[in-house]
Design a protein around this motif. Structure first.
Motif, short mmCIF file in Angstrom:
data_model
loop_
_atom_site.label_atom_id
_atom_site.label_comp_id
_atom_site.label_asym_id
_atom_site.label_seq_id
_atom_site.Cartn_x
_atom_site.Cartn_y
_atom_site.Cartn_z
N ASN B 161 15.70 7.38 -15.51
CA ASN B 161 16.59 8.55 -15.81
C ASN B 161 15.84 9.75 -16.47
OD1 ASN B 161 19.01 10.02 -15.65
ND2 ASN B 161 19.38 9.52 -17.90
N PRO B 162 15.67 11.01 -16.05
CA PRO B 162 16.52 11.47 -14.75
C PRO B 162 15.49 11.34 -13.64
CG PRO B 162 15.45 13.32 -16.07
CD PRO B 162 14.97 12.06 -16.96
N PRO B 163 16.17 11.04 -12.53
CA PRO B 163 15.14 10.74 -11.22
C PRO B 163 14.62 12.08 -10.94
CG PRO B 163 17.47 10.07 -11.00
CD PRO B 163 17.54 10.37 -12.35
N HIS B 164 15.22 13.34 -11.00
CA HIS B 164 14.45 14.36 -10.43
C HIS B 164 13.37 14.86 -11.25
CE1 HIS B 164 16.88 16.44 -13.93
NE2 HIS B 164 16.19 17.56 -13.70
N ILE B 165 13.07 14.29 -12.32
CA ILE B 165 12.08 14.28 -13.15
C ILE B 165 10.93 13.08 -13.08
CG2 ILE B 165 10.66 14.88 -15.29
CD1 ILE B 165 13.37 16.58 -15.79
N MET B 166 11.49 12.00 -13.26
CA MET B 166 10.68 10.86 -13.52
C MET B 166 10.27 10.20 -12.21
SD MET B 166 9.93 9.84 -16.58
CE MET B 166 10.23 10.11 -18.41
N PRO B 167 8.88 9.87 -11.84
CA PRO B 167 8.50 9.61 -10.66
C PRO B 167 9.05 8.28 -10.19
CG PRO B 167 6.98 10.35 -12.08
CD PRO B 167 7.99 10.27 -12.94
N LEU B 168 9.10 7.35 -11.26
CA LEU B 168 9.48 5.79 -10.79
C LEU B 168 10.49 5.54 -10.24
CD1 LEU B 168 8.81 2.87 -11.02
CD2 LEU B 168 10.09 2.79 -13.26
N LEU B 169 10.60 4.44 -9.11
CA LEU B 169 11.71 3.85 -8.47
C LEU B 169 11.42 2.48 -8.41
CD1 LEU B 169 12.02 7.09 -5.92
CD2 LEU B 169 13.92 6.37 -7.51
N GLU B 170 12.43 1.91 -8.91
CA GLU B 170 12.05 0.44 -8.83
C GLU B 170 12.93 -0.07 -7.40
OE1 GLU B 170 12.03 -2.33 -12.47
OE2 GLU B 170 13.37 -0.59 -13.05
N ILE B 171 12.12 -0.40 -6.51
CA ILE B 171 12.79 -0.93 -5.10
C ILE B 171 13.01 -2.50 -5.36
CG2 ILE B 171 12.40 -1.10 -2.58
CD1 ILE B 171 12.43 1.87 -3.92
N VAL B 172 14.17 -3.03 -5.33
CA VAL B 172 14.34 -4.30 -5.36
C VAL B 172 15.11 -4.82 -4.43
CG1 VAL B 172 15.11 -5.96 -7.21
CG2 VAL B 172 14.76 -3.60 -7.96
N PRO B 173 14.50 -5.63 -3.26
CA PRO B 173 15.08 -6.03 -2.23
C PRO B 173 15.99 -7.38 -2.71
CG PRO B 173 12.76 -6.25 -2.08
CD PRO B 173 12.91 -5.61 -3.32
N SER B 174 16.79 -7.87 -1.91
CA SER B 174 17.45 -9.26 -1.97
C SER B 174 16.30 -10.10 -1.18
CB SER B 174 18.62 -9.06 -1.64
OG SER B 174 19.10 -9.14 -0.45
N PRO B 175 16.82 -11.31 -1.20
CA PRO B 175 15.93 -12.25 -0.21
C PRO B 175 16.19 -12.04 1.09
CG PRO B 175 16.82 -13.63 -2.07
CD PRO B 175 17.29 -12.27 -2.26
N LYS B 190 7.38 7.95 -1.06
CA LYS B 190 6.07 8.45 -1.06
C LYS B 190 5.95 9.72 -0.61
CE LYS B 190 3.79 3.83 -1.01
NZ LYS B 190 3.30 2.83 -0.38
N ASN B 191 6.51 10.20 0.37
CA ASN B 191 6.56 11.34 0.93
C ASN B 191 7.23 12.45 0.13
OD1 ASN B 191 5.26 10.87 3.39
ND2 ASN B 191 7.22 10.48 4.20
N LYS B 192 7.93 12.07 -0.81
CA LYS B 192 8.55 12.73 -1.93
C LYS B 192 7.83 12.93 -3.23
CE LYS B 192 12.81 14.04 0.16
NZ LYS B 192 12.19 14.20 1.51
N ASP B 193 6.60 12.43 -3.09
CA ASP B 193 5.93 12.34 -4.36
C ASP B 193 6.36 11.67 -5.45
OD1 ASP B 193 3.23 13.18 -4.97
OD2 ASP B 193 4.18 15.35 -5.81
N ARG B 194 6.86 10.49 -4.99
CA ARG B 194 7.47 9.59 -6.09
C ARG B 194 6.50 8.44 -6.16
NH1 ARG B 194 10.94 12.52 -9.27
NH2 ARG B 194 9.73 14.22 -8.78
N THR B 195 6.86 7.39 -7.17
CA THR B 195 6.20 6.36 -7.37
C THR B 195 7.16 5.10 -7.11
OG1 THR B 195 4.63 7.54 -8.95
CG2 THR B 195 4.64 4.81 -8.97
N PRO B 196 7.39 4.61 -5.80
CA PRO B 196 8.35 3.37 -5.91
C PRO B 196 7.49 2.17 -5.92
CG PRO B 196 7.46 4.41 -3.53
CD PRO B 196 6.77 5.24 -4.71
N ILE B 197 7.92 1.42 -6.54
CA ILE B 197 7.41 0.11 -6.85
C ILE B 197 8.21 -1.14 -6.30
CG2 ILE B 197 6.57 -1.49 -8.63
CD1 ILE B 197 4.87 0.92 -9.06
N VAL B 198 7.94 -2.10 -5.53
CA VAL B 198 8.58 -3.05 -5.03
C VAL B 198 8.40 -4.33 -5.73
CG1 VAL B 198 9.12 -4.30 -2.89
CG2 VAL B 198 8.16 -2.39 -2.54
#
Lengths: 324, 324
Positions: B161-175, B190-198
């Motif tokens: 929070n807040p995602p319009h400023i903070m680059p991190l997105l935790e990508i959490v798949p289920s099995p 990535k195209n939105k210049d964010r930092t997604p981490i799986v």
């Protein structure tokens, strides 16, 4: 102090931390309104003179001109080619190294016996109002001072590495430390545009390291459990909590996160989740077998860290959050 | 996607997080080369339209022009007075709100029963290749998806929070999550210049909060023990680990701290101190009596936090560490 009163600072030990303090003191000496600085370095390593004069310019573009004279070698210190009143002296004799110091900063070996032994000696050679600071990261003043005639003079001034960049100084008095020593120490650092924080009690590891180690423990746990890699966790930190905590600490952050009800609202909303994370959390210990994988990943991702890039970016971040 | 293909994003729920995602998507829509954005907001609160159109401009200087037509209210969205292809629509009917969405982002109530119930409904109304993302901070996709026909479509995209400023997105798949869903999700961010981490595994609280909560626990412990005040700890963080971790995460930082031997050298040198701090460390729990003092100090020091100042400074910090 008038413009012309020189400031005499002696550094006992010039390893990584001592050298960075030397850079800090010299850097500030060149700010407008500063007094002439006479910095003395006492260090027993044989190549100390070349080590310091060659390494310091990689931090800040100082140059050195050897001064004529007998006795300990002195250099005038320059940032440009102008005349400069600032000097650095290499003195391998403890008595004369400290005899006219107004501040003595100790960052010798991180050994209790060394520190207990060195302070009575320093105390017997230096003026009675000299400030005595230890840069120790873990040996409290109350332990270091046991053989001093006047333990009220000693206080821990623990930096966050590297001190010529990082503003924090943890000021950790012993129960014996004179409040006037604390006040003079605070005044000195505030005038140097630093952030000295006085701890109310001596505690193992002081505060900054304890906070960081707690996060480190959880980070190791999550790597060990296969939730995220070393690199994932680092990337995650630089894109979230790092920037946040550069701006606001953890209490202020969660106080904002709780909306109108503040930190209390935050715990009311998600205290259960917080506790569940704590209960599930990483109680890993040193030498429990996670080391091989964590060290291997870290070496693999980073090799040798570029400290120049780190320090440049850190300066930029600190500049970005300056509110004045 | 060609320049003219519109991007249809539907937000289920527009509280704090949904609104910030709306700001993020609209902000990016105005970047050169972006596609026309049709943002739809489904939220059951009666004042949603005025809430969104009045609050969004406090984040980013958008303005809104009501578009003619029947059915759900739409606005064109502007950053200046030029024509704009970007629209926002308020649609209280779930079926039509999601029926042409290419991305659906859910940030409704943080309730397991709500989430389990909403996905099968959404799934039955939306195209078969729509990306389905939940912004939950703690209810894993594997729990949310139990009543879905095709659980492979759902993935958690947890912002900081807040995602319009903070680059991190935790990508959490289920099995069960389809790897192609993860790939498309990563590409988008990535195209939105964010930092997604799986994350490699679902885990209680995901990673960012767990790391922060571990530090919070130690911070509360140190306040409770009278070592430092709430304000001391916050000031200490903003002057040390915050700026450091904005630049390098904890593993990279200690890898640098260990010199040539890296993280291994760090633990060789001070592993004993680390363990001693862990052993001595803060095993406080929620509702153990520290709350009154910690909440009181926090209120006293901060009152109401100025989010505008926080967000301005955070943007500056993120700008300062951009390496490109």
């Amino acid at each position: 102090m008038s413009q012309s009163t020189p400031l005499n600072i002696t550094l006992i030990g010039a390893g990584t931390i001592g050298l960075s303090f030397a850079a800090l003191h010299l850097d500030h000496a060149f700010k407008p309104g500063s007094n002439p600085l006479h910095l003395t370095i006492y260090d027993t390593r044989p190549d100390i003179e070349s080590y310091v004069t060659q390494t310091l310019p990689t931090y800040i573009p100082f140059s050195f001109k050897k001064l004529p004279g007998h006795g300990p070698t002195s250099y005038s210190v320059h940032i440009n080619h102008d005349d400069s009143p600032h000097t650095i002296t290499f003195n391998g004799d403890l008595k004369s190294a400290v005899s006219s110091a107004s501040i003595i900063q100790e960052q010798g070996p991180e050994s209790t016996s060394f520190k207990i032994a060195v302070w009575p000696e320093i105390e017997s050679y230096c003026p009675s109002d000299t400030l005595l600071w230890s840069s120790t990261s873990g040996i409290p003043a109350s332990t270091q001072c046991v053989d001093m005639r006047d333990p009220s003079r000693l206080v821990v001034v623990h930096p966050y590495n590297p001190p010529h960049i990082m503003p924090l100084l943890e000021i950790v008095p012993s129960p014996a430390t004179d409040p006037r020593v604390i006040d003079r120490t605070l005044d000195f650092w505030k005038n140097k545009d630093r952030t000295p924080i006085v701890l109310k009690k001596e505690t193992k590891g002081f505060v900054a390291n304890r906070l960081a180690f707690a996060l480190l423990r959880e980070a190791i746990h999550l790597v060990k459990e296969g939730v995220a890699s070393v690199k994932d966790i680092d990337d995650l930190m630089t894109s979230s909590m790092g920037p946040r905590w550069a701006v606001a600490g953890i209490f202020k952050s969660y106080h904002a996160g709780g909306g109108a009800a503040g930190l209390e609202g935050f715990f009311k909303n998600i205290g259960g989740t917080v506790q569940a994370c704590w209960d599930d959390g990483g109680k890993v210990n040193v030498e429990e077998g996670w080391e091989d994988d964590v060290f291997r990943q870290t070496r693999q991702f980073y090799g040798e860290v570029d400290l120049t890039e780190r320090d440049t970016l850190t300066r930029r971040v600190l500049e970005a959050v300056r509110r004045d």
